[in-house]
Design a protein around this motif. Structure first.
Motif: not given
Length: 242
Positions: A159, A161-163, A165, A170, A174, A185-187, A190
């Motif tokens: 989470a 990491r996703e924040d 990006l 992102r 994706e 998940p994207v995170g 990544s």
């Protein structure tokens, strides 16, 4: 009499000759590098006319592509075998990364063809090389996906990491997930990209002799690099050193 016997014999003979050409080409690749690969020299070693060799490989680029495809397949097969030997996804991932390095060190000319300085004038045809080139990534990410599905990857780290990006990062990740059909998940993706860049970069530096001034024990340094990369991925540390 079997109707297709002549065709079968011709196909076998062609396959045998193709294998012989590729074998000699690999020897030339190891001795001279991809940029110096010469169909005329290969034909001479095979005691074959150049015109005859052209019936199998119409150009140097066709031969380079065949060699490149072989490299990607052999590398991915080795990584797959290492991964399949471990039931635990964390152990499997470590084993796969170790085999990626071992194979590269055992086959430096082939590794250089795939990941070294581009051969002047040669562009790998994506329709022949892309599917085999990404297979190692598919294999490794398969273990990360297993670990994620088993709850072995720190969701909080993902989470965060996703924040972190950027919108462009992102969007790119994706697009990669969609293009490859990955289901993480994207995170996670990544963090996996970070891991692979780190490990691949290490292997490139080692194969090309750039680590010698930096470490007297490249194996130990590699093991620590893998451990740190797996920790940064957020993978639970229930794995043993390879």
């Amino acid at each position: 009499m079997t109707v297709d016997a002549p065709t079968g014999r011709r196909a076998r003979m062609r396959a045998q000759t193709t294998a012989e050409i590729l074998g000699v080409a690999r020897a030339h690749l190891a001795a001279e590098g991809a940029g110096s690969l010469s169909l005329r020299a290969i034909a001479r070693d095979l005691d074959m006319g150049v015109a005859s060799l052209y019936r199998y490989f119409p150009s140097r680029d066709d031969l380079l592509t065949a060699l490149l495809v072989e490299v990607f397949i052999a590398q991915a097969d080795a990584v797959a075998q290492a991964v399949d030997s471990a039931a635990d996804p964390a152990v499997a991932l470590r084993s796969g990364l170790a085999e990626y390095r071992r194979w590269a060190l055992a086959h430096p000319p082939e590794f250089a063809l795939a990941y070294g300085t581009p051969v002047p004038g040669y562009v790998a045809p994506p329709e022949r090389t892309t599917a085999v080139a990404v297979r190692v990534g598919d294999i490794l990410l398969g273990q990360v996906t297993r670990a994620w599905d088993q709850g072995r990857i720190d969701a909080g780290r993902v989470a965060r990491r996703e924040d972190a990006l950027t919108p462009a990062e992102r969007a790119g990740i994706e697009a990669l997930l969609t293009r490859r059909g990955y289901e993480v998940p994207v995170g996670v993706m990544s963090l996996m990209v970070d891991l692979f860049v780190r490990i691949h970069g290490y292997v490139v530096m080692e194969v090309f002799g750039q680590l010698r001034p930096l470490t007297a024990d490249p194996h130990a340094t590699f093991e620590r690099t893998v451990t740190d990369a797996l920790n940064d991925l957020g993978l639970a540390s229930a794995y043993s050193k390879g």
